[in-house]
Design a protein around this motif. Structure first.
Motif, mmCIF file in Angstrom:
data_model
loop_
_atom_site.group_PDB
_atom_site.id
_atom_site.type_symbol
_atom_site.label_atom_id
_atom_site.label_comp_id
_atom_site.label_asym_id
_atom_site.label_seq_id
_atom_site.Cartn_x
_atom_site.Cartn_y
_atom_site.Cartn_z
ATOM 1 N N ALA A 141 42.452 47.180 38.339
ATOM 2 C CA ALA A 141 41.386 47.094 37.341
ATOM 3 C C ALA A 141 40.014 47.126 38.007
ATOM 4 O O ALA A 141 39.084 47.777 37.513
ATOM 5 C CB ALA A 141 41.546 45.823 36.509
ATOM 6 N N TYR A 173 37.259 49.955 37.351
ATOM 7 C CA TYR A 173 35.902 49.571 36.951
ATOM 8 C C TYR A 173 34.874 50.167 37.906
ATOM 9 O O TYR A 173 33.824 50.674 37.493
ATOM 10 C CB TYR A 173 35.781 48.051 36.921
ATOM 11 C CG TYR A 173 34.446 47.556 36.413
ATOM 12 C CD1 TYR A 173 34.233 47.388 35.050
ATOM 13 C CD2 TYR A 173 33.407 47.268 37.291
ATOM 14 C CE1 TYR A 173 33.011 46.932 34.579
ATOM 15 C CE2 TYR A 173 32.180 46.825 36.826
ATOM 16 C CZ TYR A 173 31.991 46.655 35.468
ATOM 17 O OH TYR A 173 30.767 46.219 35.003
ATOM 18 N N SER A 205 39.849 49.549 32.398
ATOM 19 C CA SER A 205 39.863 48.374 33.279
ATOM 20 C C SER A 205 40.134 47.095 32.475
ATOM 21 O O SER A 205 40.830 46.191 32.946
ATOM 22 C CB SER A 205 38.544 48.257 34.051
ATOM 23 O OG SER A 205 37.469 47.884 33.209
#
Length: 272
Positions: A23, A27, A202
Motif C-alpha cells: 500500500a 501510494y 492504496s
C-alpha cells in the motif's frame, strides 16, 4: 472511539506487513504520478521543471503538511520553493493552486460518475447527498474560474480585501489562462485520474492488510468526501480525516477497522 482503543490496537497488531508495504508503494506511485501533473500545469505559466524537481516539490509539500493547517498547508511552502524558479511569483503559486484544485475536482467527479454504477441501496442517501453537494460546488468553482462574466458578479467581494485586490486580479488572470490550453489540461486530467486511482487502490490494500474488504466502488465514492473534509481547520487533516473515515466506512467494515485503516493512512503519509 475512546472505549474501543484495545480492540483497535488488536486489529493493528494483526496488520499484514507485506500488504501494508505494498500500500505504501502504491501510494508512493500515486505521488510520482501527481508530480507529472504539476509538471504539466507549470508549463502553462512558462515554468520548466524536470521530473526530479517536481517530485522534490511534491515531497516538500507533503512534509510541511504535517505541521501546517489543513491537509494543504504544505502547498504554500511548495509555492514558495517553486517561485524561486521563476520571476513570476504569481504564476508559481497559481500552478500549485491549480494542481491541488485539479486533484480534488478529479476525485469529486470520479465519485459522481461512480454513483451511476451502484444500485440504489448500496450507498446511503446521506453519502449521495454529500457527493452531489461537493460536485455542485466544484462545478460552480470551475465556472467561476473560466467564465469572467460570471466571476464579475462577485467583484464586489474584492472591497473586503482591498489591499490584495491587484494581486487577486493578477492571480485570477493567471488561473483563467488555463482555459486556452485545452489539450494540455486534458492530459493533466488523465494523469490526475491515474494518480487518484492509485491513491484509492492504496486505501483498499490498507483495508485488506487488516483483514477487511472495501468494495472499490465504495472507496471511489467515499474517499473524496474524506479528502474534502480534511480541508477543514486541523493540522494535516488530523482528527477530521479519521472522524470522517470512521463515519463513512464504519457501515462497511465496522468502527474499529475503519479507525485502524485511518491510523494506517497516517503512518503511510508519514513514511512517504
Amino acid at each position: 472511539m475512546r472505549g474501543k482503543y484495545g480492540q483497535i490496537l488488536t486489529v493493528l497488531k494483526g496488520t499484514d506487513i507485506r500488504l501494508f508495504l505494498l500500500a505504501v508503494l502504491v501510494y508512493m506511485a500515486g505521488l510520482l504520478v501527481g508530480s507529472v501533473r504539476l509538471q504539466f500545469i507549470a508549463k502553462v505559466q512558462a515554468i520548466a521543471l524536470t521530473f526530479y524537481q517536481t517530485v522534490s516539490l511534491t515531497y516538500i509539500g507533503y512534509f510541511f503538511n504535517n505541521f501546517l493547517p489543513t491537509s494543504i498547508g504544505g502547498d504554500v511552502i511548495k509555492g514558495y520553493y517553486l517561485s524561486k524558479k521563476t520571476v513570476d511569483k504569481t504564476g508559481s503559486y497559481t500552478s500549485v493552486f491549480i494542481d491541488r484544485a485539479i486533484g480534488l475536482v478529479t476525485m469529486v467527479f470520479m465519485a459522481f460518475v461512480a454513483l451511476f454504477f451502484v444500485n440504489g441501496n448500496i450507498v446511503g442517501q446521506s453519502v449521495k447527498n454529500m457527493v452531489y453537494a461537493i460536485t455542485a460546488v466544484s462545478i460552480l468553482g470551475i465556472v467561476f474560474l473560466i467564465n469572467k462574466n460570471f466571476a464579475r458578479k462577485f467583484a464586489g467581494l474584492l472591497t473586503v480585501v482591498k489591499p490584495l485586490e491587484n494581486q487577486l486580479k493578477k492571480a485570477y488572470d493567471a488561473i483563467h489562462s488555463y482555459r486556452h490550453h485545452t489539450l494540455l489540461m486534458f492530459y493533466t486530467f488523465m494523469v490526475s485520474i491515474i494518480g487518484q486511482l492509485l491513491y484509492f487502490a492504496s486505501i483498499g490494500i490498507l483495508a485488506l492488510s487488516i483483514g477487511s474488504h472495501i468494495p472499490p466502488i465504495d472507496i471511489l465514492i467515499r474517499m473524496p468526501i474524506v479528502s474534502i473534509m480534511s480541508l477543514l481547520p486541523s493540522i494535516n487533516g488530523l482528527g477530521v480525516r479519521e472522524g470522517s473515515t470512521v463515519f463513512l466506512f464504519a457501515p462497511l467494515i465496522g468502527k474499529e477497522n475503519a479507525f485502524a485503516v485511518s491510523v494506517l493512512v497516517i503512518v503511510t503519509l508519514l513514511i512517504n
